[in-house]
Design a protein around this motif. Structure first.
Motif, PDB file in Angstrom:
ATOM      1  N   GLN A  22       0.723  -1.269  -0.060  1.00 20.43           N
ATOM      2  CA  GLN A  22       0.181  -0.129  -0.144  1.00 20.43           C
ATOM      3  C   GLN A  22       0.824   1.277  -0.047  1.00 20.43           C
ATOM      4  O   GLN A  22       0.586   2.193  -0.675  1.00 20.43           O
ATOM      5  CB  GLN A  22      -0.898  -0.129   1.087  1.00 20.43           C
ATOM      6  N   PHE A  23       1.835   1.407   0.725  1.00 19.10           N
ATOM      7  CA  PHE A  23       2.804   2.475   1.002  1.00 19.10           C
ATOM      8  C   PHE A  23       4.221   2.552   0.292  1.00 19.10           C
ATOM      9  O   PHE A  23       4.937   3.151   0.883  1.00 19.10           O
ATOM     10  CB  PHE A  23       2.812   2.661   2.428  1.00 19.10           C
ATOM     11  N   TYR A  24       4.177   1.721  -0.698  1.00 19.69           N
ATOM     12  CA  TYR A  24       5.555   1.783  -1.291  1.00 19.69           C
ATOM     13  C   TYR A  24       5.746   3.017  -1.773  1.00 19.69           C
ATOM     14  O   TYR A  24       4.980   3.709  -2.577  1.00 19.69           O
ATOM     15  CB  TYR A  24       5.810   0.535  -2.303  1.00 19.69           C
ATOM     16  N   ASN A  25       6.966   3.511  -1.878  1.00 22.90           N
ATOM     17  CA  ASN A  25       7.610   4.827  -2.218  1.00 22.90           C
ATOM     18  C   ASN A  25       7.154   5.184  -3.832  1.00 22.90           C
ATOM     19  O   ASN A  25       6.887   6.282  -4.246  1.00 22.90           O
ATOM     20  CB  ASN A  25       9.152   5.057  -2.227  1.00 22.90           C
ATOM     21  N   LYS A  26       7.256   4.265  -4.666  1.00 22.70           N
ATOM     22  CA  LYS A  26       7.071   4.616  -6.174  1.00 22.70           C
ATOM     23  C   LYS A  26       5.611   4.417  -6.446  1.00 22.70           C
ATOM     24  O   LYS A  26       4.831   3.971  -5.842  1.00 22.70           O
ATOM     25  CB  LYS A  26       8.061   3.742  -6.872  1.00 22.70           C
TER      26      LYS A  26
END
Length: 194
Positions: free
Chosen positions: A71-75
């Protein structure tokens, strides 16, 4: 006079509160009976085995961590495509592992053998209270059925109406006698075989 009130309050807090349930709630009846069974069995010297619960918690934590990373991956999406595919493949695999690892079924308690016992295995205590039924089944089996010291499974089925008052209070003495008798039957079964 104030001392008497303090003594009465202390005496009230020292007494255990009666276990009361809503007699129309199937789940609360089963829950209070299962909790009482766990208290009785662990009180008889069988320490609880929490390894299975800990493994399930660990697998569940890993599943949640994977979902949070996805859900909160940087890319943004096109760039994190391979990472998301990996999470999507890994998530159901671990969920399936969690489901397959759950060998509990109706088990409410897993125990280690008593500390003073050399020729015993732990116990698997399971219970059933079918919906729309008052018949409670309690089963005690060996935690390691393939062991040479495993004993035969014992069980009883009784109506829950024998253990509760009309107000929904558990008559613990009657229930404890039935559970202790089942534990004694389990111990006795092993002695007959030898």
């Amino acid at each position: 006079m104030p001392e008497n009130k303090g003594d009465a309050a202390a005496a009230t807090t020292n007494k255990a509160k009666p276990k009361k349930v809503n007699l129309l709630d199937h789940h609360s009846i089963k829950n209070i009976l299962d909790e009482s069974v766990s208290e009785i069995v662990t009180g008889k010297g069988f320490p609880e085995d929490v390894r299975l619960s800990n493994i399930r918690l660990l697998i569940g934590s890993i599943i949640i961590t994977i979902a949070l990373f996805a859900q909160f991956y940087n890319k943004k999406f096109p760039e994190n495509r391979n990472f998301l595919i990996g999470c999507i493949v890994l998530y159901p695999f671990l969920k399936l592992l969690l489901i397959m690892h759950t060998k509990e079924k109706n088990a409410i308690l897993f125990t280690h053998p008593p500390a003073d016992s050399f020729y015993s295995t732990g116990l698997v205590v399971s219970s059933k209270l079918p919906r729309f039924s008052d018949m409670y089944t309690l089963t005690i089996a060996s935690a390691d059925p393939k062991s040479i010291s495993a004993k035969p499974t014992v069980e009883f089925t009784k109506s829950v109406t024998q253990w509760f008052t009309k107000d929904g209070v558990l008559v613990e003495g009657l229930f404890w006698k039935d559970v202790e008798k089942l534990l004694n039957d389990y111990a006795r079964e092993g002695k007959k075989d030898k």
